[in-house]
Design an enzyme around this catalytic site. Structure first.
Site, PDB file in Angstrom:
ATOM      1  N   LYS A  13       0.935  -1.005  -0.023  1.00 57.17           N
ATOM      2  CA  LYS A  13       0.092   0.115   0.041  1.00 57.17           C
ATOM      3  C   LYS A  13       0.674   1.334  -0.108  1.00 57.17           C
ATOM      4  O   LYS A  13       0.469   2.077  -0.681  1.00 57.17           O
ATOM      5  CB  LYS A  13      -0.830   0.101   1.205  1.00 57.17           C
ATOM      6  CG  LYS A  13      -1.989  -1.172   1.310  1.00 57.17           C
ATOM      7  CD  LYS A  13      -2.608  -0.781   2.504  1.00 57.17           C
ATOM      8  CE  LYS A  13      -1.908  -1.040   3.842  1.00 57.17           C
ATOM      9  NZ  LYS A  13      -1.216  -2.218   4.140  1.00 57.17           N
ATOM     10  N   ARG A 127      11.508  -6.030   4.429  1.00 58.00           N
ATOM     11  CA  ARG A 127      11.270  -4.810   4.431  1.00 58.00           C
ATOM     12  C   ARG A 127      12.196  -4.041   5.249  1.00 58.00           C
ATOM     13  O   ARG A 127      12.456  -4.284   6.443  1.00 58.00           O
ATOM     14  CB  ARG A 127       9.778  -4.349   4.910  1.00 58.00           C
ATOM     15  CG  ARG A 127       9.511  -2.711   5.033  1.00 58.00           C
ATOM     16  CD  ARG A 127       8.151  -2.255   5.047  1.00 58.00           C
ATOM     17  NE  ARG A 127       7.329  -2.906   6.035  1.00 58.00           N
ATOM     18  CZ  ARG A 127       6.015  -2.586   6.051  1.00 58.00           C
ATOM     19  NH1 ARG A 127       5.495  -1.840   5.394  1.00 58.00           N
ATOM     20  NH2 ARG A 127       5.410  -3.373   7.215  1.00 58.00           N
ATOM     21  N   ARG A 160      11.635  -2.646  11.051  1.00 57.02           N
ATOM     22  CA  ARG A 160      10.763  -2.250  12.090  1.00 57.02           C
ATOM     23  C   ARG A 160      10.222  -3.171  13.068  1.00 57.02           C
ATOM     24  O   ARG A 160      10.292  -4.472  12.766  1.00 57.02           O
ATOM     25  CB  ARG A 160       9.287  -1.900  11.571  1.00 57.02           C
ATOM     26  CG  ARG A 160       9.191  -0.450  10.985  1.00 57.02           C
ATOM     27  CD  ARG A 160       8.360  -0.362   9.925  1.00 57.02           C
ATOM     28  NE  ARG A 160       6.830  -0.680  10.259  1.00 57.02           N
ATOM     29  CZ  ARG A 160       5.776  -0.437   9.698  1.00 57.02           C
ATOM     30  NH1 ARG A 160       5.996   0.155   8.530  1.00 57.02           N
ATOM     31  NH2 ARG A 160       4.526  -1.273   9.989  1.00 57.02           N
ATOM     32  N   ARG A 171      -0.344  -9.499  13.356  1.00 59.76           N
ATOM     33  CA  ARG A 171      -0.912  -8.002  12.524  1.00 59.76           C
ATOM     34  C   ARG A 171      -1.964  -8.825  11.244  1.00 59.76           C
ATOM     35  O   ARG A 171      -2.775  -8.159  10.957  1.00 59.76           O
ATOM     36  CB  ARG A 171       0.064  -7.473  11.779  1.00 59.76           C
ATOM     37  CG  ARG A 171       0.950  -6.608  13.088  1.00 59.76           C
ATOM     38  CD  ARG A 171       2.190  -5.978  12.238  1.00 59.76           C
ATOM     39  NE  ARG A 171       1.844  -4.958  11.670  1.00 59.76           N
ATOM     40  CZ  ARG A 171       2.313  -4.215  10.567  1.00 59.76           C
ATOM     41  NH1 ARG A 171       3.823  -4.607  10.585  1.00 59.76           N
ATOM     42  NH2 ARG A 171       2.081  -3.192  10.001  1.00 59.76           N
TER      43      ARG A 171
END
Ligand code: ADP
Ligand code: AMP
Length: 214
Positions: A13, A127, A160, A171
């Site tokens: 996104k 990521r 992260r 999540r």
């Protein structure tokens, strides 16, 4: 043009929202980035949000909705915006619909970036994020010019805390339970557009541009 990006955490996104913002000259508004900036700056909002984020849960609607509604009323949103990571619950979507209606506006497109859970785990463990400017990279699919350093601002890239595999699983559960129902919500209002998010980043973007128009 008012656009919402839907999709699981790690579906792409943010990657696509940044490209949309650049092409259509509208602001990219990421509630995740706003929370992370608040955490970095040690604000009260940041301190409240951090515990929920670290646990892989959602920040409560009472905190999130007001913050986002304030942001979309700022002057730079006059021509539209692309929302990334909001709404994530039905009450968030309903509040957004109502607030826009009061402003005489509505969502034009809700773009669902569809990626199966197996690929999500791979994407999120690879990521790397710049907490200074919000840029994101991937150790295989979107490599920075210098390993571990942000191309845009030169700060160090990090994995992260909430991208660690144990938190990603949680999540994804939260996504399926609380956020996925938004696909039906926006289908009913006639603004849903589905995109196959498993293609490479540029192909996903071209598919989105075909929907939004050149
Ligand atoms: P989200 O904003 O949905 O959480 P991101 O845009 O940050 O997701 O993307 C998650 C990770 O996957 C990032 O490391 C990003 O570079 C990478 N990524 C995004 N889109 C693709 C794609 N189409 N193919 C492969 N990797 C991608
Ligand atoms: P993101 O950067 O979009 O992956 O968001 C990171 C984290 O911020 C999420 O896992 C949530 O804890 C929190 N968050 C971001 N947006 C929202 C939202 N709309 N509602 C509740 N929590 C959110």
């Amino acid at each position: 043009m008012k656009i919402i990006m839907l999709g699981a955490p790690g579906a792409g996104k943010g990657t696509q929202a940044k490209k949309i913002a650049a092409k259509y000259q509208i602001p990219h508004i990421s509630t995740g980035d706003i929370f992370r900036a608040n955490i970095k700056n040690g604000t009260e909002l940041g301190m409240k949000a951090k515990a929920f984020m670290d646990a892989g849960g959602l920040v409560p609607d009472e905190i999130t909705i007001g913050m986002l509604l304030d942001r979309i009323q700022e002057a730079d949103c006059a021509k539209g915006c692309v929302l990334d990571g909001f709404p994530r619950t039905i009450p968030q979507a309903e509040s957004l619909t109502k607030a826009l209606k009061d402003m005489g506006e509505s969502i034009d497109y809700a773009v669902n970036v569809d990626v199966p859970d197996e690929s999500i785990i791979r994407r999120m463990s690879g990521r790397r994020a710049c907490l200074a400017c919000g840029s994101t990279y991937h150790i295989v699919y979107n490599v920075p010019k210098t390993e571990g350093v942000c191309d845009v601002c030169g700060q160090q890239l990090v994995l992260r805390d909430d991208d660690k595999p144990e938190t990603v699983k949680k999540r994804l559960d939260v996504y399926h339970e609380q956020t996925q129902p938004l696909i039906d919500y926006y289908k009913k209002t006639g603004v849903l557009a589905e995109v196959d998010g498993t293609m490479d980043m540029e192909e996903v973007f071209q598919a989105i541009v075909r929907i939004l128009g050149a």
